[in-house]
Design a protein around this motif. Structure first.
Motif, PDB file in Angstrom:
ATOM      1  N   ASN A  38       0.358  -1.559   0.054  1.00  0.00           N
ATOM      2  CA  ASN A  38      -0.028  -0.005   0.062  1.00  0.00           C
ATOM      3  C   ASN A  38       0.885   1.008   0.280  1.00  0.00           C
ATOM      4  O   ASN A  38       0.497   2.336  -0.865  1.00  0.00           O
ATOM      5  CB  ASN A  38      -0.981  -0.083   1.024  1.00  0.00           C
ATOM      6  N   VAL A  39       2.212   1.500   0.380  1.00  0.00           N
ATOM      7  CA  VAL A  39       2.835   2.298   1.164  1.00  0.00           C
ATOM      8  C   VAL A  39       3.478   2.671  -1.029  1.00  0.00           C
ATOM      9  O   VAL A  39       3.573   3.695  -1.588  1.00  0.00           O
ATOM     10  CB  VAL A  39       4.031   2.166   1.732  1.00  0.00           C
ATOM     11  N   ASN A  40       4.038   1.912  -1.457  1.00  0.00           N
ATOM     12  CA  ASN A  40       4.507   1.869  -2.551  1.00  0.00           C
ATOM     13  C   ASN A  40       3.642   2.261  -3.750  1.00  0.00           C
ATOM     14  O   ASN A  40       3.926   2.901  -4.776  1.00  0.00           O
ATOM     15  CB  ASN A  40       5.297   0.373  -3.569  1.00  0.00           C
ATOM     16  N   GLU A  41       2.162   1.584  -3.600  1.00  0.00           N
ATOM     17  CA  GLU A  41       0.992   1.812  -4.275  1.00  0.00           C
ATOM     18  C   GLU A  41       0.456   4.072  -4.507  1.00  0.00           C
ATOM     19  O   GLU A  41      -0.143   4.009  -4.469  1.00  0.00           O
ATOM     20  CB  GLU A  41       0.046   0.925  -4.420  1.00  0.00           C
ATOM     21  N   LYS A  44      -2.485   6.226   1.012  1.00  0.00           N
ATOM     22  CA  LYS A  44      -2.406   6.574   1.963  1.00  0.00           C
ATOM     23  C   LYS A  44      -3.704   6.346   3.676  1.00  0.00           C
ATOM     24  O   LYS A  44      -2.905   5.762   4.127  1.00  0.00           O
ATOM     25  CB  LYS A  44      -3.017   8.369   1.696  1.00  0.00           C
ATOM     26  N   ASP A  45      -5.194   6.424   2.890  1.00  0.00           N
ATOM     27  CA  ASP A  45      -5.794   5.671   4.014  1.00  0.00           C
ATOM     28  C   ASP A  45      -5.459   4.482   4.246  1.00  0.00           C
ATOM     29  O   ASP A  45      -5.451   3.936   5.509  1.00  0.00           O
ATOM     30  CB  ASP A  45      -7.021   5.835   3.345  1.00  0.00           C
ATOM     31  N   GLU A  46      -5.289   3.606   2.640  1.00  0.00           N
ATOM     32  CA  GLU A  46      -5.114   1.670   2.901  1.00  0.00           C
ATOM     33  C   GLU A  46      -4.179   1.717   3.705  1.00  0.00           C
ATOM     34  O   GLU A  46      -3.886   0.596   4.513  1.00  0.00           O
ATOM     35  CB  GLU A  46      -5.137   1.249   2.105  1.00  0.00           C
ATOM     36  N   ALA A  47      -2.914   2.095   4.010  1.00  0.00           N
ATOM     37  CA  ALA A  47      -1.680   2.238   4.300  1.00  0.00           C
ATOM     38  C   ALA A  47      -1.675   2.707   6.074  1.00  0.00           C
ATOM     39  O   ALA A  47      -1.476   1.572   6.172  1.00  0.00           O
ATOM     40  CB  ALA A  47      -0.615   2.804   3.797  1.00  0.00           C
ATOM     41  N   LYS A  48      -2.576   3.797   6.880  1.00  0.00           N
ATOM     42  CA  LYS A  48      -2.650   3.129   7.840  1.00  0.00           C
ATOM     43  C   LYS A  48      -3.662   2.596   8.293  1.00  0.00           C
ATOM     44  O   LYS A  48      -3.150   2.062   9.932  1.00  0.00           O
ATOM     45  CB  LYS A  48      -3.167   5.157   8.093  1.00  0.00           C
ATOM     46  N   LEU A  51      -1.194  -0.794   8.657  1.00  0.00           N
ATOM     47  CA  LEU A  51      -0.082  -0.221   9.603  1.00  0.00           C
ATOM     48  C   LEU A  51      -0.368  -0.538  11.078  1.00  0.00           C
ATOM     49  O   LEU A  51      -0.127  -1.671  11.701  1.00  0.00           O
ATOM     50  CB  LEU A  51       0.187   1.391   9.414  1.00  0.00           C
ATOM     51  N   ASN A  52      -1.939  -0.569  11.407  1.00  0.00           N
ATOM     52  CA  ASN A  52      -2.423  -0.790  12.222  1.00  0.00           C
ATOM     53  C   ASN A  52      -2.331  -2.083  12.680  1.00  0.00           C
ATOM     54  O   ASN A  52      -2.034  -2.961  14.184  1.00  0.00           O
ATOM     55  CB  ASN A  52      -3.520  -0.004  12.798  1.00  0.00           C
ATOM     56  N   VAL A  53      -2.707  -2.937  12.104  1.00  0.00           N
ATOM     57  CA  VAL A  53      -2.804  -4.667  11.747  1.00  0.00           C
ATOM     58  C   VAL A  53      -1.801  -4.989  11.750  1.00  0.00           C
ATOM     59  O   VAL A  53      -1.026  -5.693  12.522  1.00  0.00           O
ATOM     60  CB  VAL A  53      -3.008  -4.952  10.345  1.00  0.00           C
TER      61      VAL A  53
END
Length: 90
Positions: A38-41, A44-48, A51-53
């Motif tokens: 998700n970071v590479n794509e 931002k919202d999906e990455a956050k 990240l929690n998971v």
């Protein structure tokens, strides 16, 4: 194959524990990979969310003794740096 009853039981218990450990460690690695994807794509919202998971899975692996506390801290630090660099880029 062991002959003693307690050794047989220990083998069964070790096999069960190995399966659980593999599951916990594998889920940690998978969560980290999803986050990095998700970071590479640049999602931002999906990455956050991922990240929690990932942080939860790292903590679970650390608490169960699969990952050393310093490695867990290092992984969490790297993931947080990735998210922060996304925020700075935009």
């Amino acid at each position: 194959m062991p002959n003693i009853k307690s050794a047989k039981k220990r083998m069964r218990a070790n096999a069960k524990k190995a399966d659980v450990n593999k599951l916990v460690y594998g889920s940690m690695k998978t969560a980290i990979k999803k986050f990095e994807k998700n970071v590479n794509e640049a999602n931002k919202d999906e990455a956050k969310n991922t990240l929690n998971v990932a942080l939860q899975r790292i903590d679970k692996a650390k608490n169960s003794g699969l990952v050393h506390k310093n490695k867990a801290a290092r992984l969490k630090s790297r993931l947080n740096k990735m998210v922060n660099s996304m925020d700075e880029a935009n």
